[in-house]
Design a protein around this motif. Structure first.
Motif, PDB file in Angstrom:
ATOM      1  N   LYS A   1       0.865  -1.177   0.000  1.00  0.00           N
ATOM      2  CA  LYS A   1       0.000   0.000   0.000  1.00  0.00           C
ATOM      3  C   LYS A   1       0.904   1.229   0.000  1.00  0.00           C
ATOM      4  O   LYS A   1       1.897   1.258   0.722  1.00  0.00           O
ATOM      5  N   PRO A   2       0.571   2.244  -0.787  1.00  0.00           N
ATOM      6  CA  PRO A   2       1.430   3.429  -0.797  1.00  0.00           C
ATOM      7  C   PRO A   2       1.276   4.258   0.474  1.00  0.00           C
ATOM      8  O   PRO A   2       0.239   4.240   1.135  1.00  0.00           O
ATOM      9  N   VAL A   3       2.341   4.991   0.798  1.00  0.00           N
ATOM     10  CA  VAL A   3       2.313   5.945   1.905  1.00  0.00           C
ATOM     11  C   VAL A   3       1.855   7.272   1.298  1.00  0.00           C
ATOM     12  O   VAL A   3       2.595   7.918   0.555  1.00  0.00           O
ATOM     13  N   VAL A   4       0.617   7.649   1.584  1.00  0.00           N
ATOM     14  CA  VAL A   4       0.048   8.892   1.073  1.00  0.00           C
ATOM     15  C   VAL A   4       0.530  10.035   1.965  1.00  0.00           C
ATOM     16  O   VAL A   4       0.417   9.963   3.187  1.00  0.00           O
ATOM     17  N   VAL A   5       1.065  11.081   1.320  1.00  0.00           N
ATOM     18  CA  VAL A   5       1.649  12.196   2.067  1.00  0.00           C
ATOM     19  C   VAL A   5       0.859  13.471   1.773  1.00  0.00           C
ATOM     20  O   VAL A   5       1.009  14.068   0.706  1.00  0.00           O
ATOM     21  N   PRO A   6       0.002  13.876   2.704  1.00  0.00           N
ATOM     22  CA  PRO A   6      -0.797  15.083   2.481  1.00  0.00           C
ATOM     23  C   PRO A   6       0.071  16.343   2.501  1.00  0.00           C
ATOM     24  O   PRO A   6       1.158  16.349   3.064  1.00  0.00           O
ATOM     25  N   ASN A   7      -0.446  17.379   1.881  1.00  0.00           N
ATOM     26  CA  ASN A   7       0.270  18.654   1.814  1.00  0.00           C
ATOM     27  C   ASN A   7      -0.139  19.515   3.006  1.00  0.00           C
ATOM     28  O   ASN A   7      -0.904  20.460   2.883  1.00  0.00           O
ATOM     29  N   ASP A   8       0.372  19.141   4.172  1.00  0.00           N
ATOM     30  CA  ASP A   8       0.093  19.898   5.395  1.00  0.00           C
ATOM     31  C   ASP A   8       1.331  19.867   6.283  1.00  0.00           C
ATOM     32  O   ASP A   8       2.371  19.340   5.887  1.00  0.00           O
ATOM     33  N   ASP A   9       1.240  20.417   7.456  1.00  0.00           N
ATOM     34  CA  ASP A   9       2.394  20.473   8.347  1.00  0.00           C
ATOM     35  C   ASP A   9       2.742  19.113   8.974  1.00  0.00           C
ATOM     36  O   ASP A   9       3.860  18.907   9.422  1.00  0.00           O
ATOM     37  N   LYS A  10       1.776  18.193   9.029  1.00  0.00           N
ATOM     38  CA  LYS A  10       1.988  16.890   9.655  1.00  0.00           C
ATOM     39  C   LYS A  10       2.576  15.863   8.702  1.00  0.00           C
ATOM     40  O   LYS A  10       3.392  15.046   9.090  1.00  0.00           O
ATOM     41  N   GLY A  11       2.102  15.841   7.470  1.00  0.00           N
ATOM     42  CA  GLY A  11       2.524  14.808   6.533  1.00  0.00           C
ATOM     43  C   GLY A  11       1.981  13.451   6.939  1.00  0.00           C
ATOM     44  O   GLY A  11       0.849  13.338   7.406  1.00  0.00           O
ATOM     45  N   ALA A  12       2.798  12.422   6.781  1.00  0.00           N
ATOM     46  CA  ALA A  12       2.418  11.053   7.139  1.00  0.00           C
ATOM     47  C   ALA A  12       3.437  10.519   8.138  1.00  0.00           C
ATOM     48  O   ALA A  12       4.476  11.125   8.371  1.00  0.00           O
ATOM     49  N   ARG A  13       3.096   9.371   8.722  1.00  0.00           N
ATOM     50  CA  ARG A  13       3.993   8.685   9.650  1.00  0.00           C
ATOM     51  C   ARG A  13       4.080   7.227   9.249  1.00  0.00           C
ATOM     52  O   ARG A  13       3.065   6.604   8.953  1.00  0.00           O
ATOM     53  N   ILE A  14       5.283   6.703   9.279  1.00  0.00           N
ATOM     54  CA  ILE A  14       5.489   5.280   9.055  1.00  0.00           C
ATOM     55  C   ILE A  14       5.930   4.691  10.394  1.00  0.00           C
ATOM     56  O   ILE A  14       6.972   5.072  10.934  1.00  0.00           O
TER      57      ILE A  14
END
Length: 142
Positions: A90-103
């Motif tokens: 599954k891809p790691v979706v990275v939103p355009n915000d200050d938090k981003g994503a976490r793995i």
């Protein structure tokens, strides 16, 4: 090279310290520069959505590299990893915000093999979803 951990001191079931890796759009740009992978699915939201993705996604090799850090940190020597493989589930979706994503990555010694080698099974999650399947590393211990 061999790890700084002694083979005799490790048991099947030993858990490695887990880690959380933040991923932002800036992280993806830095990785693209280092790797030379400037595929627009990793930085262009419009393009990513046009090709059917929910948003910009992290590079698979970036995700894979972050996950193995749990093993190399534990082993104390990156050269102790003699084999490593994953399946991208599954891809790691990275939103355009200050938090981003976490793995979120955890590992466990799944088997002790011959010649001071252990198999480590890794679990990598993003938003509770497994992003790497069959993530396994062989590590040569002291």
């Amino acid at each position: 090279m061999t790890a700084k951990i002694a083979y005799d001191d490790v048991e099947v079931g030993t858990e490695l310290p887990g880690r959380t890796f933040p991923v932002t759009r800036a992280t993806l740009v830095q990785y693209a520069g280092a790797s030379g992978d400037f595929n627009p699915i990793h930085w262009n939201e419009k393009f990513a959505k046009e090709v059917g993705l929910p948003d910009v996604i992290a590079h698979g090799m970036f995700t894979m590299a972050e996950a193995i850090r749990v093993v190399t940190d534990w082993a104390g020597d990156p050269g102790a990893v003699v084999q490593y493989g994953v399946r991208f589930t599954k891809p790691v979706v990275v939103p355009n915000d200050d938090k981003g994503a976490r793995i979120d990555v955890v590992g466990k010694v799944a088997a002790k093999l011959d010649d001071h080698t252990v198999r480590i099974d890794l679990t990598a999650l993003c938003e509770g979803q497994k992003v790497l399947g069959r993530s396994q590393a062989l590590v040569r211990l002291a």
